[in-house]
Scaffold this motif. Structure first.
Motif, short mmCIF file in Angstrom:
data_model
loop_
_atom_site.label_atom_id
_atom_site.label_comp_id
_atom_site.label_asym_id
_atom_site.label_seq_id
_atom_site.Cartn_x
_atom_site.Cartn_y
_atom_site.Cartn_z
N GLU A 49 -4.52 12.64 -11.19
CA GLU A 49 -5.17 13.93 -11.02
C GLU A 49 -5.20 14.38 -9.56
O GLU A 49 -5.34 15.54 -9.26
N LEU A 50 -5.10 13.43 -8.66
CA LEU A 50 -5.13 13.74 -7.23
C LEU A 50 -3.76 14.21 -6.76
O LEU A 50 -2.74 13.96 -7.39
N GLU A 51 -3.75 14.86 -5.63
CA GLU A 51 -2.47 15.26 -5.06
C GLU A 51 -1.67 14.01 -4.74
O GLU A 51 -2.21 12.99 -4.33
N ALA A 52 -0.36 14.10 -4.88
CA ALA A 52 0.51 12.95 -4.70
C ALA A 52 0.38 12.35 -3.30
O ALA A 52 0.33 11.14 -3.14
N LYS A 53 0.32 13.18 -2.29
CA LYS A 53 0.24 12.70 -0.91
C LYS A 53 -1.06 11.92 -0.68
O LYS A 53 -1.07 10.87 -0.06
N VAL A 54 -2.16 12.45 -1.19
CA VAL A 54 -3.47 11.81 -1.01
C VAL A 54 -3.50 10.49 -1.77
O VAL A 54 -3.97 9.48 -1.25
N SER A 55 -3.00 10.47 -2.99
CA SER A 55 -3.04 9.25 -3.78
C SER A 55 -2.12 8.18 -3.19
O SER A 55 -2.45 7.01 -3.22
N ALA A 56 -0.99 8.58 -2.64
CA ALA A 56 -0.08 7.61 -2.01
C ALA A 56 -0.76 6.96 -0.81
O ALA A 56 -0.68 5.75 -0.63
N LYS A 57 -1.45 7.77 -0.02
CA LYS A 57 -2.15 7.24 1.14
C LYS A 57 -3.26 6.28 0.70
O LYS A 57 -3.44 5.20 1.28
N ALA A 58 -3.99 6.65 -0.35
CA ALA A 58 -5.07 5.80 -0.86
C ALA A 58 -4.52 4.49 -1.42
O ALA A 58 -5.09 3.42 -1.19
N LEU A 59 -3.41 4.56 -2.15
CA LEU A 59 -2.80 3.36 -2.71
C LEU A 59 -2.34 2.41 -1.61
O LEU A 59 -2.58 1.21 -1.67
N ARG A 60 -1.64 2.96 -0.62
CA ARG A 60 -1.15 2.13 0.49
C ARG A 60 -2.30 1.44 1.21
O ARG A 60 -2.25 0.24 1.48
N ALA A 61 -3.34 2.19 1.52
CA ALA A 61 -4.50 1.62 2.23
C ALA A 61 -5.18 0.54 1.41
O ALA A 61 -5.54 -0.53 1.92
N ALA A 62 -5.36 0.80 0.11
CA ALA A 62 -6.00 -0.18 -0.77
C ALA A 62 -5.14 -1.44 -0.89
O ALA A 62 -5.66 -2.56 -0.85
N GLY A 63 -3.84 -1.26 -1.02
CA GLY A 63 -2.94 -2.40 -1.13
C GLY A 63 -2.93 -3.26 0.12
O GLY A 63 -2.96 -4.49 0.05
N ARG A 64 -2.91 -2.61 1.28
CA ARG A 64 -2.91 -3.37 2.54
C ARG A 64 -4.22 -4.14 2.71
O ARG A 64 -4.22 -5.30 3.12
N LYS A 65 -5.34 -3.50 2.38
CA LYS A 65 -6.62 -4.19 2.51
C LYS A 65 -6.71 -5.36 1.53
O LYS A 65 -7.21 -6.44 1.87
N ALA A 66 -6.22 -5.16 0.32
CA ALA A 66 -6.28 -6.20 -0.70
C ALA A 66 -5.41 -7.41 -0.34
O ALA A 66 -5.77 -8.54 -0.66
N MET A 67 -4.32 -7.18 0.35
CA MET A 67 -3.40 -8.27 0.68
C MET A 67 -3.75 -9.00 1.98
O MET A 67 -3.08 -9.97 2.34
N GLN A 90 -11.53 -2.11 -6.19
CA GLN A 90 -12.70 -1.57 -5.48
C GLN A 90 -12.28 -0.50 -4.48
O GLN A 90 -12.91 0.56 -4.39
N GLU A 91 -11.22 -0.75 -3.72
CA GLU A 91 -10.77 0.19 -2.70
C GLU A 91 -10.22 1.48 -3.32
O GLU A 91 -10.47 2.56 -2.80
N VAL A 92 -9.52 1.35 -4.42
CA VAL A 92 -8.99 2.55 -5.08
C VAL A 92 -10.14 3.38 -5.65
O VAL A 92 -10.16 4.60 -5.52
N ARG A 93 -11.12 2.72 -6.24
CA ARG A 93 -12.28 3.45 -6.75
C ARG A 93 -13.02 4.18 -5.64
O ARG A 93 -13.43 5.33 -5.79
#
Length: 141
Positions: free
Chosen positions: A19-37, A126-129
């Motif tokens: 539902e979010l804009e693609a650019k915003v969701s991509a940024k959120a996914l990348r940040a969440a993934g980096r923090k998780a790893m 948690q980070e994606v939420r």
């Protein structure tokens, strides 16, 4: 070796991200993934070989992390996060992970992921939420 993980709630997260804009969701996914790893990266650094007599840069001092989202560089998944030694250390990393004719294997890459898999999934969700809630607040939802 095949590993399966059961994770609940990812459908809801995926729906919210769509539902979010693609650019915003991509940024959120990348940040969440980096923090998780981050815990995996720390374990890789701790497990990487170290030679106190070496004069060049040590493998453990040159561990990188890369996060890619779908649509970039032929990534076929929504998010791909990798932790790896710099390419100048490829031969050392392969020799340590799998062993050689003269060196026994001392795996450090796969165990780092295996030992932190549930933590990675937990931090990621948690980070994606948090990112979804922050964007929804910003958009007045």
């Amino acid at each position: 070796m095949k590993m399966d993980f059961k994770v609940d709630g990812l459908r809801e997260i995926e729906k919210a991200l769509l539902e979010l804009e693609a650019k915003v969701s991509a940024k959120a996914l990348r940040a969440a993934g980096r923090k998780a790893m981050k815990p995996v990266r720390e374990d890789v650094i701790n497990g990487a070989g170290f030679d106190p007599l070496a004069t060049s840069k040590h493998m453990r001092d040159d561990i990188k992390m890369s996060a890619r989202v779908a649509g970039r560089r032929s990534t076929k998944t929504a998010l791909s996060v990798t932790v790896f030694p710099h390419k100048s250390h490829n031969h050392k990393a392969i020799a340590q992970e799998f062993g050689t004719e003269r060196q026994s294997a001392k795996p450090f890459l796969r165990p780092a992921l295996d030992n932190n898999a549930s933590l990675v999934i937990s931090i990621f969700t948690q980070e994606v939420r948090k990112a979804i809630e922050k964007i929804n607040k910003k958009n007045g939802k």
